[in-house]
Scaffold this motif. Structure first.
Motif, PDB file in Angstrom:
ATOM      1  N   SER A   1     -56.341  48.054 -32.325  1.00 51.94           N
ATOM      2  CA  SER A   1     -57.054  47.147 -31.420  1.00 51.94           C
ATOM      3  C   SER A   1     -56.795  47.601 -30.000  1.00 51.94           C
ATOM      4  O   SER A   1     -56.051  48.549 -29.767  1.00 51.94           O
ATOM      5  N   CYS A   2     -57.410  46.908 -29.086  1.00 47.68           N
ATOM      6  CA  CYS A   2     -57.193  47.192 -27.667  1.00 47.68           C
ATOM      7  C   CYS A   2     -57.300  45.869 -26.927  1.00 47.68           C
ATOM      8  O   CYS A   2     -58.387  45.315 -26.802  1.00 47.68           O
ATOM      9  N   ARG A   3     -56.158  45.356 -26.492  1.00 44.97           N
ATOM     10  CA  ARG A   3     -56.163  44.124 -25.708  1.00 44.97           C
ATOM     11  C   ARG A   3     -56.434  44.506 -24.260  1.00 44.97           C
ATOM     12  O   ARG A   3     -55.717  45.335 -23.686  1.00 44.97           O
ATOM     13  N   ALA A   4     -57.456  43.915 -23.680  1.00 43.09           N
ATOM     14  CA  ALA A   4     -57.879  44.256 -22.315  1.00 43.09           C
ATOM     15  C   ALA A   4     -56.713  44.187 -21.336  1.00 43.09           C
ATOM     16  O   ALA A   4     -55.993  43.199 -21.279  1.00 43.09           O
TER      17      ALA A   4
ATOM     18  N   ASP B   1     -53.470  47.423 -23.674  1.00 41.53           N
ATOM     19  CA  ASP B   1     -53.372  48.568 -24.583  1.00 41.53           C
ATOM     20  C   ASP B   1     -54.442  49.614 -24.290  1.00 41.53           C
ATOM     21  O   ASP B   1     -55.506  49.295 -23.768  1.00 41.53           O
ATOM     22  N   GLU B   2     -54.141  50.825 -24.685  1.00 39.44           N
ATOM     23  CA  GLU B   2     -55.153  51.881 -24.679  1.00 39.44           C
ATOM     24  C   GLU B   2     -55.971  51.765 -25.963  1.00 39.44           C
ATOM     25  O   GLU B   2     -55.511  51.203 -26.961  1.00 39.44           O
ATOM     26  N   THR B   3     -57.177  52.298 -25.973  1.00 40.48           N
ATOM     27  CA  THR B   3     -58.047  52.248 -27.136  1.00 40.48           C
ATOM     28  C   THR B   3     -57.343  52.810 -28.364  1.00 40.48           C
ATOM     29  O   THR B   3     -56.725  53.860 -28.308  1.00 40.48           O
ATOM     30  N   GLY B   4     -57.437  52.063 -29.483  1.00 36.89           N
ATOM     31  CA  GLY B   4     -56.862  52.524 -30.743  1.00 36.89           C
ATOM     32  C   GLY B   4     -55.372  52.318 -30.886  1.00 36.89           C
ATOM     33  O   GLY B   4     -54.758  52.825 -31.817  1.00 36.89           O
TER      34      GLY B   4
ATOM     35  N   GLU C   1     -49.995  41.493 -39.631  1.00 39.30           N
ATOM     36  CA  GLU C   1     -50.979  40.507 -39.178  1.00 39.30           C
ATOM     37  C   GLU C   1     -51.121  40.546 -37.662  1.00 39.30           C
ATOM     38  O   GLU C   1     -50.197  40.226 -36.931  1.00 39.30           O
ATOM     39  N   THR C   2     -52.285  40.963 -37.219  1.00 37.07           N
ATOM     40  CA  THR C   2     -52.668  40.898 -35.810  1.00 37.07           C
ATOM     41  C   THR C   2     -54.074  40.327 -35.758  1.00 37.07           C
ATOM     42  O   THR C   2     -54.754  40.241 -36.792  1.00 37.07           O
ATOM     43  N   ALA C   3     -54.537  39.961 -34.592  1.00 39.32           N
ATOM     44  CA  ALA C   3     -55.902  39.435 -34.477  1.00 39.32           C
ATOM     45  C   ALA C   3     -56.913  40.450 -35.007  1.00 39.32           C
ATOM     46  O   ALA C   3     -57.884  40.092 -35.672  1.00 39.32           O
ATOM     47  N   ALA C   4     -56.664  41.737 -34.757  1.00 38.76           N
ATOM     48  CA  ALA C   4     -57.594  42.780 -35.197  1.00 38.76           C
ATOM     49  C   ALA C   4     -57.669  42.890 -36.723  1.00 38.76           C
ATOM     50  O   ALA C   4     -58.702  43.271 -37.275  1.00 38.76           O
ATOM     51  N   LEU C   5     -56.590  42.544 -37.423  1.00 38.36           N
ATOM     52  CA  LEU C   5     -56.588  42.621 -38.885  1.00 38.36           C
ATOM     53  C   LEU C   5     -57.732  41.807 -39.467  1.00 38.36           C
ATOM     54  O   LEU C   5     -58.410  42.246 -40.398  1.00 38.36           O
TER      55      LEU C   5
END
Length: 145
Positions: free
Chosen positions: A18-21, A24-27, A81-85
């Motif tokens: 994921s990438c949280r604005a 994080d960096e993309t991916g 478990e993350t939001a992206a999952l």
């Protein structure tokens, strides 16, 4: 020698990138960080494990699912478990494959607010073309509820 094709794994680690604005960096993101930490702990304990982090660049992620489908003997799937999952069809596929093989699943919460409302988890209509939704969604709820 780096060849993992014949290794009998005892643990698999599933995570979503994921990438949280602004964070994080993309991916990258918390799924990658936690998956890395879990893999390192398993290696330190001499537990043969496999994660998408270990699949060579350019290799289809489905090769990871193939290894789960071919699994025999004892083993577990650790799910970060993350939001992206909950928006990841590859993760849903991995969870479904583990359920079909009766591989126990250990969910590890990677973000405190990761789990959306049940109806917002894996919003298939948004993620997959009509008629192509994996049957796994209902099964995944059993373990991730």
């Amino acid at each position: 020698d780096g060849d993992i094709s014949k290794t009998e794994f005892k643990a698999y680690v599933s995570y979503a990138t994921s990438c949280r604005a602004g964070v994080d960096e993309t991916g990258t993101g918390p799924g990658v960080w936690f998956a890395d930490a879990v893999v390192r702990m398993l290696f330190a304990a001499k537990v043969p494990c496999l994660s998408g982090l270990m699949i060579p660049a350019g290799t289809n992620w489905k090769d990871f699912v193939v290894r789960i489908n071919e699994h025999t003997g004892p083993g577990v799937l650790v799910v970060i478990e993350t939001a992206a999952l909950f928006r990841s069809i590859p993760c849903l596929t991995e969870i479904s494959s583990a359920l079909e093989k009766d591989i126990p699943i250990i969910p590890l919460r990677g973000e405190l607010d990761a789990r959306p409302r049940k109806e917002a988890q894996w919003p298939i209509n948004e993620l997959v073309p009509a008629g192509k939704a994996p049957e796994a969604k209902r099964s995944a709820y059993k373990i991730m509820a």
